[in-house]
Design a protein around this motif. Structure first.
Motif, PDB file in Angstrom:
ATOM      1  N   PHE A  40       0.813  -1.219   0.000  1.00  0.00           N
ATOM      2  CA  PHE A  40       0.000   0.000   0.000  1.00  0.00           C
ATOM      3  C   PHE A  40       0.849   1.272   0.000  1.00  0.00           C
ATOM      4  O   PHE A  40       0.349   2.348   0.313  1.00  0.00           O
ATOM      5  N   ARG A  41       2.123   1.157  -0.385  1.00  0.00           N
ATOM      6  CA  ARG A  41       2.974   2.346  -0.464  1.00  0.00           C
ATOM      7  C   ARG A  41       2.670   3.164  -1.713  1.00  0.00           C
ATOM      8  O   ARG A  41       2.829   4.393  -1.703  1.00  0.00           O
ATOM      9  N   PHE A  42       2.265   2.477  -2.799  1.00  0.00           N
ATOM     10  CA  PHE A  42       2.056   3.166  -4.068  1.00  0.00           C
ATOM     11  C   PHE A  42       0.766   2.691  -4.735  1.00  0.00           C
ATOM     12  O   PHE A  42       0.270   1.599  -4.447  1.00  0.00           O
ATOM     13  N   VAL A  43       0.283   3.546  -5.629  1.00  0.00           N
ATOM     14  CA  VAL A  43      -0.773   3.166  -6.567  1.00  0.00           C
ATOM     15  C   VAL A  43      -0.140   3.169  -7.947  1.00  0.00           C
ATOM     16  O   VAL A  43       0.490   4.161  -8.347  1.00  0.00           O
ATOM     17  N   THR A  44      -0.223   2.041  -8.663  1.00  0.00           N
ATOM     18  CA  THR A  44       0.336   1.978 -10.009  1.00  0.00           C
ATOM     19  C   THR A  44      -0.750   2.319 -11.021  1.00  0.00           C
ATOM     20  O   THR A  44      -1.910   1.928 -10.859  1.00  0.00           O
ATOM     21  N   VAL A  45      -0.360   3.060 -12.045  1.00  0.00           N
ATOM     22  CA  VAL A  45      -1.266   3.445 -13.133  1.00  0.00           C
ATOM     23  C   VAL A  45      -0.727   2.833 -14.417  1.00  0.00           C
ATOM     24  O   VAL A  45       0.373   3.169 -14.858  1.00  0.00           O
ATOM     25  N   HIS A  46      -1.489   1.928 -14.992  1.00  0.00           N
ATOM     26  CA  HIS A  46      -1.099   1.292 -16.254  1.00  0.00           C
ATOM     27  C   HIS A  46      -1.881   1.980 -17.372  1.00  0.00           C
ATOM     28  O   HIS A  46      -3.109   1.948 -17.393  1.00  0.00           O
ATOM     29  N   MET A  47      -1.171   2.600 -18.280  1.00  0.00           N
ATOM     30  CA  MET A  47      -1.760   3.304 -19.421  1.00  0.00           C
ATOM     31  C   MET A  47      -1.340   2.542 -20.677  1.00  0.00           C
ATOM     32  O   MET A  47      -0.155   2.464 -20.994  1.00  0.00           O
ATOM     33  N   PHE A  48      -2.306   1.950 -21.376  1.00  0.00           N
ATOM     34  CA  PHE A  48      -1.928   1.083 -22.489  1.00  0.00           C
ATOM     35  C   PHE A  48      -2.847   1.261 -23.690  1.00  0.00           C
ATOM     36  O   PHE A  48      -4.002   1.679 -23.581  1.00  0.00           O
ATOM     37  N   SER A  49      -2.278   0.945 -24.858  1.00  0.00           N
ATOM     38  CA  SER A  49      -2.997   0.926 -26.132  1.00  0.00           C
ATOM     39  C   SER A  49      -2.387  -0.182 -26.971  1.00  0.00           C
ATOM     40  O   SER A  49      -1.507  -0.911 -26.507  1.00  0.00           O
ATOM     41  N   THR A  50      -2.790  -0.298 -28.210  1.00  0.00           N
ATOM     42  CA  THR A  50      -2.219  -1.324 -29.081  1.00  0.00           C
ATOM     43  C   THR A  50      -0.800  -0.982 -29.512  1.00  0.00           C
ATOM     44  O   THR A  50      -0.069  -1.842 -30.000  1.00  0.00           O
ATOM     45  N   THR A  51      -0.390   0.269 -29.298  1.00  0.00           N
ATOM     46  CA  THR A  51       0.933   0.702 -29.761  1.00  0.00           C
ATOM     47  C   THR A  51       1.936   0.906 -28.638  1.00  0.00           C
ATOM     48  O   THR A  51       3.143   0.928 -28.876  1.00  0.00           O
ATOM     49  N   SER A  52       1.480   1.089 -27.386  1.00  0.00           N
ATOM     50  CA  SER A  52       2.434   1.345 -26.306  1.00  0.00           C
ATOM     51  C   SER A  52       1.836   0.982 -24.953  1.00  0.00           C
ATOM     52  O   SER A  52       0.612   0.903 -24.803  1.00  0.00           O
ATOM     53  N   SER A  53       2.713   0.769 -23.974  1.00  0.00           N
ATOM     54  CA  SER A  53       2.319   0.511 -22.592  1.00  0.00           C
ATOM     55  C   SER A  53       3.209   1.327 -21.678  1.00  0.00           C
ATOM     56  O   SER A  53       4.438   1.357 -21.853  1.00  0.00           O
TER      57      SER A  53
END
Length: 791
Positions: free
Chosen positions: A289-302
């Motif tokens: 619970f130290r961090f919140v990860t944000v995954h931002m993805f599309s068909t071309t990049s992550s």
């Protein structure tokens, strides 16, 4: 959307006594055999479509015109005709259905409580109160009830010895059903790290989205805020004082992240908005619970960003990015970040997941990540979980799954290591394990983790695994043979059961199971055989095939068979023991599973080789497995049936179009049957993942591929089609009109044989949440299969 479904109703039969009459024997005439019912014929309203210089005609496209009141009135009439036709065809199986339903209901676990899960000072569990449809989420302080014997003891959660109430009801889903129109389906549920609040999302059937609520666990009251609609993800911050959540747009794309301060009257603050319609957002807490990860993805990049959970308004820090869509899970452990991913290496795609590590305070840009393990082609890591002092790996060697733990922290020296160097503890597993699912292991500081072990010949076993010494205990597993459930915490002698069902012996890397280990599981392999084959597909690729049958009814030439498939989205085929299939196995049926390309279990390449323009590989793999069963006399050549759910229904329908004489019957559950029109003119929102899986019609190569495999567009003319039983509902992304259109066109183009009916069965949404209605539906499907095989 207008609902055409009605609740399942009980048919009433009135039996009047026959009129007394005298007849002369010479004038007696034997009654004529009842003529078989005729299938309904919906009206045809041809409409032409053109795309990529290709023109086609669809006489039943009107069925999907939800805004056309006249069309929907016709659809109402047609659906009622289909319902009456199915009832008429299946009327001679009513006694069989009743028997099957009784069999299946008797195998249901009578106690639906979950074994308590310890998190910090609390024991969390769910239980079902007598006469109620939905469970209640509860907790008890472990200090007040160290030896948790049963949720029923002490009675009503009150300890008369201490004079204290030790059970706390957190959420009654029966009351939630009253809030949401009689339907309680929860997608997300997260207790805050300080154990003061519960954030959860419930499905709002009338609006077709998930609604967020937060409940104060001390008072039981709903918080005034946040209350948001279309919520897809949750993550806690500031030790439970703040909640981050993601909302979707009208096309169900997660695109905004909000932060709400619990107890504050201020408006929720938007932390991020992604305007690019091809980009999707996902958030999660790290285990500590130290961090919140944000995954931002599309068909071309992550990309993966970190948000400091102690200060969620301090901004996002980029820690990882790569080209193409990739699975990326970031964890934090004692000043190091760990990344579990299947991203390309050096610009070259890889067919496996791997683990990387980097210091949290690294100052290089871009951040340098190092491999944790040496690459071993024989070791495929499927999943990873962390605790404060241990890391757990779920791995695969060929078709064999393994589960082991290693101590943390890992060696600080630079360079990758082999798994053997870390001296792992291996959990002794039963034979033929098909899936290992990590439990809700919330307690980062606990040395015990929970897993569910699944097998085609063993009811699911919930196992607690002590990572510090390799000791393990089966805490819940149903005993099908004695129609009861073994629950560790439901016995009077906790220590005795723990000793009987535990193993403290670390195994070597071969992970061999001794005879004594094997006896600890409620394994059914003594009664039901499980065999695994490698089937050569049309292009020489080997396809795994799993076959299950009753040892009492050994494989004979006359055996009927049921071949399951899914083959999409890279998902594992569900090969868990299903108690309703016991009714078929005990009647001499063979139940088989085809792990075709497009599904999971074979790496990323296995998935990619069965999607978009290569979707035909999935279909041909399935046909190859079907032919293998017949050619090897595992299943009688005229007694093979297919079973598929959603995208699996597409594969079976396409296989039938290619080889209609290979199958005698098929059961299709909410199938995807009209991809050309659904992908080109979506009525319900589709996601980028759907187009990546089945093809994007704007791409001419994808469009041509879709036309070739589309079940609705390739029904052969003037052939004898197998009997088909289709279950569909409006509560699916692939609407009931797809099934209705396909059924109408099959009947129109193929020969009609009353012994091979094509039936459309409409289910109500309540079936998903009612186990006894599920038994009724399963009994109907099973009766259909038995009927058409014996006719």
């Amino acid at each position: 959307m207008r609902h055409l479904l009605r609740f399942l109703r009980h048919r009433r039969h009135s039996h009047s006594p026959p009129a007394l009459c005298l007849v002369r024997k010479a004038h007696y005439k034997a009654p004529k055999a009842a003529s078989p019912p005729s299938p309904p014929k919906p009206p045809k309203k041809p409409q032409s479509f053109s795309f990529h210089e290709h023109t086609w005609e669809d006489p039943y496209s009107w069925m999907s015109n939800l805004n056309d009141k006249v069309a929907m009135r016709h659809m109402d009439v047609y659906m009622e005709q289909e319902e009456k036709y199915t009832e008429a065809v299946m009327s001679d199986t009513e006694r069989l259905q009743s028997k099957l339903q009784t069999e299946m209901a008797s195998r249901l676990a009578f106690d639906l409580s979950t074994p308590p899960l310890r998190w910090g000072p609390w024991l969390y569990y769910r239980r079902v109160e007598e006469g109620k449809q939905y469970p209640v989420l509860c907790r008890r302080l472990a200090s007040l009830n160290e030896e948790f014997i049963s949720h029923k003891s002490p009675s009503a959660g009150f300890d008369f010895t201490s004079g204290k109430r030790i059970e706390q009801k957190l959420l009654d889903y029966n009351q939630e059903a009253e809030r949401f129109g009689g339907y309680a389906y929860e997608e997300l549920s997260e207790v805050s790290p300080d154990h003061r609040f519960l954030a959860y999302t419930m499905y709002d059937k009338d609006n077709d989205y998930f609604r967020l609520s937060v409940r104060n666990l001390n008072s039981g009251a709903l918080c005034s805020k946040p209350q948001a609609d279309r919520v897809s993800n949750l993550a806690w911050a500031k030790d439970g004082q703040a909640l981050l959540y993601v909302v979707t747009d009208q096309n169900r794309r997660p695109y905004r992240i909000y932060c709400s301060m619990i107890g504050s009257t201020d408006d929720d603050i938007m932390l991020l908005e992604e305007s690019d319609e091809s980009v999707y957002l996902n958030i999660r807490n790290t285990k500590d619970f130290r961090f919140v990860t944000v995954h931002m993805f599309s068909t071309t990049s992550s990309k993966v960003f970190l948000i400091n959970a102690a200060d969620p308004f301090s901004g996002l820090t980029l820690v990882w990015e790569c080209e193409g869509i990739a699975h990326c899970i970031v964890e934090h452990h004692h000043g190091n970040l760990y990344l579990f991913t299947d991203a390309a290496k050096g610009g070259q795609p890889v067919d496996y997941h791997y683990l990387l590590r980097t210091p949290l305070d690294a100052f290089t840009s871009p951040r340098i990540w190092e491999n944790v393990f040496n690459h071993d082609p024989d070791l495929v890591v499927e999943d990873i979980d962390f605790s404060d002092k241990h890391m757990v790996l779920i791995s695969r060697e060929g078709q064999n799954l393994r589960l082991c733990s290693v101590s943390l922290p890992l060696p600080s020296r630079k360079g990758a290591v082999s798994l053997e160097e870390l001296r792992p503890y291996f959990l002794p597993l039963p034979k033929y394990v098909s899936r290992i699912s990590p439990g809700p292991n919330y307690d980062y500081y606990s040395s015990t983790m929970r897993f569910t072990i699944s097998s085609p010949v063993m009811p699911d076993a919930v196992v607690d695994y002590d990572l510090s010494n390799g000791k393990w205990s089966i805490v819940q597993q149903q005993n099908i043979l004695h129609e009861r459930t073994r629950i560790l915490y439901g016995t009077s002698s906790l220590s005795r059961i723990s000793e009987e069902n535990s193993n403290t012996k670390p195994l070597d890397s071969t992970n061999e199971v001794s005879f004594d280990d094997h006896l600890l599981w409620n394994d059914l392999s003594e009664f039901y055989a499980c065999e695994q084959y490698n089937v050569s597909s049309y292009d020489g690729v080997t396809v795994p095939l799993t076959v299950v049958y009753s040892r009492k009814n050994k494989k004979e030439v006359q055996n009927p068979g049921l071949l399951h498939v899914h083959g999409a989205y890279g998902e594992l085929l569900d090969k868990r023991w299903r108690s309703e299939l016991k009714s078929l196995l005990d009647r001499g049926w063979v139940v088989a599973y085809a792990d075709v390309r497009g599904g999971g279990g074979g790496g990323k390449k296995w998935h990619h080789d069965g999607r978009r323009t290569k979707k035909s590989n999935s279909i041909k793999d399935y046909i190859s497995c079907a032919k293998y069963l017949v050619e090897k006399d595992i299943v009688h050549e005229n007694k093979l049936a297919g079973w598929g759910y959603s995208a699996g229904g597409l594969l079976i329908a396409s296989a039938i179009n290619s080889c209609p004489d290979l199958f005698r019957a098929a059961v299709l559950k909410v199938p995807f049957l009209d991809p050309t029109n659904t992908l080109l003119y979506p009525i319900l929102p589709l996601t980028a993942v759907d187009y990546e899986e089945f093809g994007y019609p704007g791409d001419i190569d994808d469009f041509r591929s879709i036309l070739k495999y589309s079940p609705y567009d390739n029904i052969p003319k003037d052939v004898l089609y197998p009997a088909v039983f289709i279950s569909s509902s409006f509560n699916t992304r692939f609407g009931v009109w797809e099934a209705a259109k396909w059924v109408a066109r099959v009947r129109e183009r193929t020969f009609y044989d009353p012994k091979r009916p094509v039936l459309l069965n409409l289910t109500t949404d309540i079936v998903e949440e009612n186990r006894y209605l599920q038994c009724k539906e399963s009994a109907l499907e099973t009766a259909f299969l038995i009927k058409v095989m014996e006719s």
